[in-house]
Design an enzyme around this catalytic site. Structure first.
Site, short mmCIF file in Angstrom:
data_model
loop_
_atom_site.label_atom_id
_atom_site.label_comp_id
_atom_site.label_asym_id
_atom_site.label_seq_id
_atom_site.Cartn_x
_atom_site.Cartn_y
_atom_site.Cartn_z
N ASP A 7 34.25 86.46 15.94
CA ASP A 7 33.59 85.18 15.66
C ASP A 7 32.50 85.31 14.46
O ASP A 7 31.99 86.21 14.37
CB ASP A 7 33.23 84.46 16.95
CG ASP A 7 32.81 82.83 16.59
OD1 ASP A 7 33.65 82.22 15.61
OD2 ASP A 7 31.76 82.26 17.21
N SER A 8 32.55 84.09 13.65
CA SER A 8 31.51 83.92 12.76
C SER A 8 30.26 84.08 13.48
O SER A 8 29.09 84.57 12.97
CB SER A 8 31.56 82.59 11.90
OG SER A 8 31.42 81.69 13.21
N TYR A 39 31.19 79.50 9.10
CA TYR A 39 32.44 79.54 8.40
C TYR A 39 32.98 78.31 8.09
O TYR A 39 33.69 78.11 7.04
CB TYR A 39 33.50 80.61 9.09
CG TYR A 39 33.51 81.94 9.15
CD1 TYR A 39 32.34 82.52 8.70
CD2 TYR A 39 34.51 82.62 9.13
CE1 TYR A 39 32.25 83.82 8.43
CE2 TYR A 39 34.71 84.03 9.29
CZ TYR A 39 33.36 84.68 8.81
OH TYR A 39 33.30 85.99 8.86
N GLY A 40 32.75 77.29 9.06
CA GLY A 40 33.58 75.88 9.14
C GLY A 40 33.37 75.01 7.94
O GLY A 40 33.78 74.08 7.46
N CYS A 70 37.77 82.54 17.04
CA CYS A 70 37.30 81.63 15.93
C CYS A 70 38.20 80.68 15.58
O CYS A 70 39.40 81.29 14.82
CB CYS A 70 36.38 82.36 14.86
SG CYS A 70 35.87 81.41 13.63
N THR A 72 38.16 78.62 13.11
CA THR A 72 38.02 78.49 11.65
C THR A 72 39.00 79.46 11.00
O THR A 72 39.64 79.38 9.98
CB THR A 72 36.81 78.25 11.38
OG1 THR A 72 36.14 77.36 12.20
CG2 THR A 72 36.66 78.08 9.79
N CYS A 194 37.15 74.63 18.49
CA CYS A 194 36.02 75.44 18.00
C CYS A 194 35.51 76.26 19.24
O CYS A 194 34.89 75.62 20.32
CB CYS A 194 34.95 74.75 17.09
SG CYS A 194 33.45 75.62 16.83
N THR A 195 35.39 77.63 19.14
CA THR A 195 34.97 78.13 20.24
C THR A 195 33.11 77.98 20.77
O THR A 195 32.92 78.52 21.70
CB THR A 195 35.15 80.02 20.13
OG1 THR A 195 34.66 80.38 19.03
CG2 THR A 195 36.63 79.97 20.18
N HIS A 196 32.79 77.38 19.82
CA HIS A 196 31.15 77.06 20.05
C HIS A 196 31.22 75.79 21.18
O HIS A 196 30.25 75.64 21.86
CB HIS A 196 30.47 76.57 18.82
CG HIS A 196 29.87 77.76 18.02
ND1 HIS A 196 30.85 78.49 17.18
CD2 HIS A 196 28.68 78.32 17.89
CE1 HIS A 196 30.03 79.44 16.59
NE2 HIS A 196 29.10 79.24 17.02
N1 DGL Z 1 33.35 79.08 16.80
C1 DGL Z 1 34.12 79.16 15.54
C2 DGL Z 1 35.32 78.22 15.42
O1 DGL Z 1 35.93 78.50 16.48
C3 DGL Z 1 33.43 79.05 14.05
C4 DGL Z 1 32.38 78.02 13.65
C5 DGL Z 1 32.01 78.22 12.29
O2 DGL Z 1 31.58 79.53 11.91
O3 DGL Z 1 31.94 77.26 11.46
O4 DGL Z 1 35.68 77.49 14.64
#
Ligand code: DGL
Length: 270
Positions: A7-8, A39-40, A70, A72, A194-196
Protein backbone atom coordinates in the site's frame (compact mmCIF):
# COMPACT_ATOMS: atom_id res chain seq x y z
CA UNK A 1 7.13 -18.61 2.32
CA UNK A 2 5.79 -15.08 2.14
CA UNK A 3 3.18 -13.12 0.26
CA UNK A 4 3.72 -9.41 -0.41
CA UNK A 5 1.16 -6.82 0.59
CA UNK A 6 1.60 -3.34 -0.81
CA UNK A 7 0.00 0.00 0.00
CA UNK A 8 1.06 3.61 -0.35
CA UNK A 9 0.86 3.92 3.43
CA UNK A 10 -0.96 2.47 6.41
CA UNK A 11 -4.32 1.61 4.84
CA UNK A 12 -3.19 -1.80 3.59
CA UNK A 13 -2.62 -2.80 7.21
CA UNK A 14 -6.40 -3.33 7.41
CA UNK A 15 -5.96 -6.01 4.73
CA UNK A 16 -2.79 -7.41 6.33
CA UNK A 17 -4.59 -7.77 9.66
CA UNK A 18 -7.49 -9.67 8.09
CA UNK A 19 -5.08 -11.91 6.10
CA UNK A 20 -2.99 -12.62 9.23
CA UNK A 21 -6.16 -13.68 11.10
CA UNK A 22 -7.45 -15.84 8.24
CA UNK A 23 -4.04 -17.41 7.36
CA UNK A 24 -2.02 -17.34 10.62
CA UNK A 25 0.78 -19.56 9.24
CA UNK A 26 1.42 -17.44 6.16
CA UNK A 27 4.35 -15.02 6.33
CA UNK A 28 3.70 -11.58 4.93
CA UNK A 29 5.99 -8.82 3.71
CA UNK A 30 4.20 -5.48 4.02
CA UNK A 31 5.57 -2.55 2.05
CA UNK A 32 4.36 1.01 2.66
CA UNK A 33 5.56 3.58 0.14
CA UNK A 34 5.16 6.21 2.85
CA UNK A 35 7.52 8.69 1.23
CA UNK A 36 5.22 8.97 -1.80
CA UNK A 37 1.84 8.70 0.01
CA UNK A 38 -0.87 9.63 -0.68
CA UNK A 39 -1.18 8.14 -4.17
CA UNK A 40 -4.79 9.27 -4.55
CA UNK A 41 -3.86 12.75 -5.73
CA UNK A 42 -1.24 11.58 -8.28
CA UNK A 43 -1.77 10.98 -11.99
CA UNK A 44 -2.06 7.47 -13.44
CA UNK A 45 1.48 7.33 -14.95
CA UNK A 46 3.01 8.38 -11.67
CA UNK A 47 1.00 5.74 -9.76
CA UNK A 48 2.02 3.09 -12.33
CA UNK A 49 5.75 3.86 -11.92
CA UNK A 50 5.59 3.91 -8.14
CA UNK A 51 3.55 0.70 -8.01
CA UNK A 52 5.97 -1.08 -10.41
CA UNK A 53 8.93 -0.14 -8.20
CA UNK A 54 7.17 -1.31 -5.05
CA UNK A 55 6.07 -4.62 -6.56
CA UNK A 56 9.62 -5.28 -7.85
CA UNK A 57 10.94 -4.61 -4.33
CA UNK A 58 8.52 -7.25 -2.96
CA UNK A 59 9.48 -9.78 -5.65
CA UNK A 60 13.13 -9.20 -4.67
CA UNK A 61 12.12 -10.02 -1.09
CA UNK A 62 11.02 -13.51 -2.23
CA UNK A 63 7.29 -12.82 -2.67
CA UNK A 64 6.04 -14.46 -5.88
CA UNK A 65 2.54 -13.18 -5.21
CA UNK A 66 1.89 -9.51 -4.39
CA UNK A 67 -1.48 -8.17 -3.28
CA UNK A 68 -2.04 -4.51 -4.12
CA UNK A 69 -3.83 -3.63 -0.87
CA UNK A 70 -4.41 -0.21 -2.36
CA UNK A 71 -7.41 0.58 -4.52
CA UNK A 72 -5.63 3.52 -6.07
CA UNK A 73 -2.78 1.31 -7.34
CA UNK A 74 -5.27 -1.44 -8.28
CA UNK A 75 -7.37 1.04 -10.25
CA UNK A 76 -4.61 3.03 -11.94
CA UNK A 77 -1.79 0.50 -12.39
CA UNK A 78 -2.79 -3.17 -12.13
CA UNK A 79 -4.32 -3.60 -15.56
CA UNK A 80 -1.42 -1.82 -17.28
CA UNK A 81 1.15 -3.95 -15.39
CA UNK A 82 -0.66 -7.13 -16.41
CA UNK A 83 -0.94 -5.99 -20.04
CA UNK A 84 2.80 -5.21 -20.11
CA UNK A 85 3.47 -8.76 -18.87
CA UNK A 86 4.80 -9.97 -15.53
CA UNK A 87 8.02 -11.96 -15.04
CA UNK A 88 7.60 -15.76 -15.17
CA UNK A 89 6.16 -17.18 -11.96
CA UNK A 90 5.13 -13.79 -10.54
CA UNK A 91 1.55 -12.66 -9.89
CA UNK A 92 -0.05 -9.41 -8.80
CA UNK A 93 -3.63 -9.30 -7.55
CA UNK A 94 -5.77 -6.26 -6.74
CA UNK A 95 -8.48 -5.61 -4.19
CA UNK A 96 -11.41 -4.65 -6.44
CA UNK A 97 -12.57 -7.99 -7.74
CA UNK A 98 -13.32 -9.75 -4.40
CA UNK A 99 -15.47 -6.77 -3.44
CA UNK A 100 -17.39 -6.75 -6.71
CA UNK A 101 -17.89 -10.51 -6.56
CA UNK A 102 -19.43 -10.07 -3.09
CA UNK A 103 -21.65 -7.23 -4.29
CA UNK A 104 -22.82 -9.20 -7.33
CA UNK A 105 -23.12 -12.50 -5.41
CA UNK A 106 -20.62 -14.34 -7.61
CA UNK A 107 -18.16 -17.05 -6.72
CA UNK A 108 -14.46 -16.55 -7.50
CA UNK A 109 -13.73 -16.88 -11.19
CA UNK A 110 -17.40 -16.98 -12.27
CA UNK A 111 -16.97 -15.44 -15.73
CA UNK A 112 -20.54 -15.92 -16.90
CA UNK A 113 -22.15 -12.95 -18.72
CA UNK A 114 -23.31 -9.92 -16.71
CA UNK A 115 -26.74 -10.33 -15.12
CA UNK A 116 -29.23 -8.42 -12.97
CA UNK A 117 -28.33 -8.37 -9.27
CA UNK A 118 -30.16 -7.45 -6.07
CA UNK A 119 -28.66 -3.96 -5.67
CA UNK A 120 -29.48 -1.17 -8.12
CA UNK A 121 -28.02 1.95 -6.50
CA UNK A 122 -24.42 1.75 -5.34
CA UNK A 123 -22.33 4.50 -3.78
CA UNK A 124 -18.55 4.25 -4.12
CA UNK A 125 -16.21 6.20 -1.84
CA UNK A 126 -12.59 6.30 -2.97
CA UNK A 127 -9.56 8.50 -3.60
CA UNK A 128 -9.68 11.04 -6.46
CA UNK A 129 -7.34 8.84 -8.61
CA UNK A 130 -9.47 5.72 -8.07
CA UNK A 131 -12.65 7.58 -9.00
CA UNK A 132 -10.95 9.06 -12.10
CA UNK A 133 -9.79 5.60 -13.25
CA UNK A 134 -13.42 4.29 -13.30
CA UNK A 135 -12.05 0.79 -12.63
CA UNK A 136 -14.90 -0.03 -10.26
CA UNK A 137 -17.52 0.75 -12.89
CA UNK A 138 -15.55 -1.25 -15.50
CA UNK A 139 -15.21 -4.36 -13.31
CA UNK A 140 -18.85 -4.12 -12.25
CA UNK A 141 -20.05 -3.87 -15.87
CA UNK A 142 -18.35 -7.25 -16.60
CA UNK A 143 -20.56 -8.86 -13.95
CA UNK A 144 -23.83 -6.92 -13.51
CA UNK A 145 -26.36 -4.99 -15.54
CA UNK A 146 -28.75 -2.24 -14.48
CA UNK A 147 -26.67 -0.99 -11.55
CA UNK A 148 -26.49 2.76 -11.07
CA UNK A 149 -23.11 3.77 -9.58
CA UNK A 150 -22.33 7.16 -8.05
CA UNK A 151 -18.70 7.67 -7.06
CA UNK A 152 -17.48 10.25 -4.56
CA UNK A 153 -13.82 11.32 -4.55
CA UNK A 154 -12.97 11.68 -0.86
CA UNK A 155 -10.18 14.27 -0.91
CA UNK A 156 -8.23 14.70 2.33
CA UNK A 157 -9.42 11.59 4.19
CA UNK A 158 -6.24 9.54 3.59
CA UNK A 159 -3.98 12.43 4.67
CA UNK A 160 -6.01 12.92 7.85
CA UNK A 161 -5.81 9.20 8.71
CA UNK A 162 -2.06 9.01 7.93
CA UNK A 163 -1.58 12.05 10.21
CA UNK A 164 -3.65 10.41 12.94
CA UNK A 165 -6.14 13.31 12.87
CA UNK A 166 -9.33 11.29 13.33
CA UNK A 167 -11.47 14.35 14.15
CA UNK A 168 -10.67 15.82 10.74
CA UNK A 169 -11.14 12.41 9.08
CA UNK A 170 -14.59 12.10 10.74
CA UNK A 171 -15.66 15.58 9.52
CA UNK A 172 -14.39 14.91 5.98
CA UNK A 173 -16.16 11.54 5.75
CA UNK A 174 -19.47 13.15 6.80
CA UNK A 175 -19.11 15.93 4.24
CA UNK A 176 -18.25 13.43 1.46
CA UNK A 177 -21.27 11.28 2.40
CA UNK A 178 -23.45 14.43 2.27
CA UNK A 179 -22.10 15.28 -1.18
CA UNK A 180 -22.75 11.72 -2.41
CA UNK A 181 -26.30 11.71 -1.06
CA UNK A 182 -27.10 14.94 -2.87
CA UNK A 183 -26.32 13.04 -6.11
CA UNK A 184 -27.87 9.69 -5.02
CA UNK A 185 -30.32 10.19 -2.12
CA UNK A 186 -31.03 6.49 -1.51
CA UNK A 187 -28.05 4.20 -2.13
CA UNK A 188 -28.73 0.57 -1.18
CA UNK A 189 -25.06 -0.32 -0.84
CA UNK A 190 -21.88 1.63 -0.24
CA UNK A 191 -18.41 0.48 -1.23
CA UNK A 192 -15.47 1.69 0.85
CA UNK A 193 -13.05 1.69 -2.08
CA UNK A 194 -9.91 2.67 -0.19
CA UNK A 195 -8.10 0.45 2.30
CA UNK A 196 -7.76 3.35 4.73
CA UNK A 197 -11.54 3.69 5.08
CA UNK A 198 -12.33 0.54 7.14
CA UNK A 199 -10.93 2.57 10.01
CA UNK A 200 -13.82 5.00 9.49
CA UNK A 201 -16.49 2.35 8.83
CA UNK A 202 -18.64 3.40 11.82
CA UNK A 203 -18.64 7.03 10.65
CA UNK A 204 -19.60 6.01 7.08
CA UNK A 205 -22.39 3.77 8.44
CA UNK A 206 -23.67 6.48 10.78
CA UNK A 207 -23.67 9.15 8.08
CA UNK A 208 -25.26 6.86 5.47
CA UNK A 209 -27.91 5.43 7.81
CA UNK A 210 -28.56 1.90 9.02
CA UNK A 211 -30.43 0.91 5.81
CA UNK A 212 -27.31 1.13 3.65
CA UNK A 213 -25.16 -2.02 3.46
CA UNK A 214 -21.53 -0.94 3.74
CA UNK A 215 -18.98 -3.21 2.00
CA UNK A 216 -15.47 -3.04 3.38
CA UNK A 217 -12.62 -4.94 1.74
CA UNK A 218 -10.30 -6.47 4.30
CA UNK A 219 -12.16 -9.71 5.10
CA UNK A 220 -13.29 -10.21 1.51
CA UNK A 221 -9.69 -9.94 0.26
CA UNK A 222 -8.43 -12.30 3.00
CA UNK A 223 -11.06 -14.90 2.08
CA UNK A 224 -10.27 -14.58 -1.61
CA UNK A 225 -6.51 -14.96 -0.94
CA UNK A 226 -7.11 -18.09 1.17
CA UNK A 227 -9.13 -19.54 -1.70
CA UNK A 228 -6.43 -18.56 -4.24
CA UNK A 229 -3.65 -20.22 -2.21
CA UNK A 230 -5.61 -23.46 -1.97
CA UNK A 231 -5.71 -23.49 -5.78
CA UNK A 232 -2.12 -22.17 -6.18
CA UNK A 233 -0.14 -23.46 -3.16
CA UNK A 234 3.13 -22.82 -5.04
CA UNK A 235 2.47 -19.03 -4.91
CA UNK A 236 3.25 -18.71 -1.18
CA UNK A 237 6.78 -17.50 -2.01
CA UNK A 238 9.91 -17.59 0.14
CA UNK A 239 10.66 -16.08 3.54
CA UNK A 240 10.58 -17.24 7.15
CA UNK A 241 8.91 -14.41 9.07
CA UNK A 242 6.49 -11.54 8.53
CA UNK A 243 8.20 -8.18 8.07
CA UNK A 244 7.18 -4.55 7.57
CA UNK A 245 9.09 -2.26 5.24
CA UNK A 246 8.68 1.44 4.51
CA UNK A 247 10.25 3.90 2.13
CA UNK A 248 9.70 6.56 4.81
CA UNK A 249 11.07 7.09 8.31
CA UNK A 250 10.73 3.67 10.05
CA UNK A 251 10.43 5.15 13.55
CA UNK A 252 7.64 7.53 12.61
CA UNK A 253 5.84 4.94 10.47
CA UNK A 254 6.10 2.32 13.27
CA UNK A 255 4.51 4.73 15.76
CA UNK A 256 1.65 5.55 13.43
CA UNK A 257 1.13 1.91 12.42
CA UNK A 258 1.02 0.87 16.08
CA UNK A 259 -1.65 3.51 16.76
CA UNK A 260 -3.48 2.55 13.55
CA UNK A 261 -3.73 -1.19 14.31
CA UNK A 262 -3.63 -0.83 18.11
CA UNK A 263 -0.84 -3.45 18.34
CA UNK A 264 2.92 -3.09 18.16
CA UNK A 265 4.21 -2.94 14.59
CA UNK A 266 7.88 -2.34 13.82
CA UNK A 267 8.87 -1.14 10.36
CA UNK A 268 12.35 -1.32 8.82
CA UNK A 269 13.72 0.70 5.91
CA UNK A 270 12.81 -0.68 2.49
N1 DGL B 1 -5.27 3.08 0.81
C1 DGL B 1 -5.07 3.33 -0.56
C2 DGL B 1 -6.28 2.99 -1.37
O1 DGL B 1 -6.88 1.96 -1.10
C3 DGL B 1 -4.27 4.52 -0.97
C4 DGL B 1 -4.68 5.86 -0.59
C5 DGL B 1 -3.71 6.93 -1.11
O2 DGL B 1 -2.50 6.72 -1.06
O3 DGL B 1 -4.21 7.96 -1.54
O4 DGL B 1 -6.66 3.67 -2.31
Amino acid sequence: MAVGIFDSGLGGLTVLDAVAKRLPNLNLVYLADSVHAPYGVRDADDILNLTRNAVTRLWDEGCDLVILACNTASAAALRRMQEDGLPKGKRVLGVFVPLIEALTERNWGDNSPPREVAVQNVAVFATPATVAARAFQRELAYRAIGVDVEAQACGGVVDAIEDGDMILADALVRSHVDALMRKMPKPQAAILGCTHYPLMVDVFQDALGADVKVYSQANLVAESLADYLVRHPDMSGQGDASIFLTTGDPVKVSQRATAFLRRKITFASA
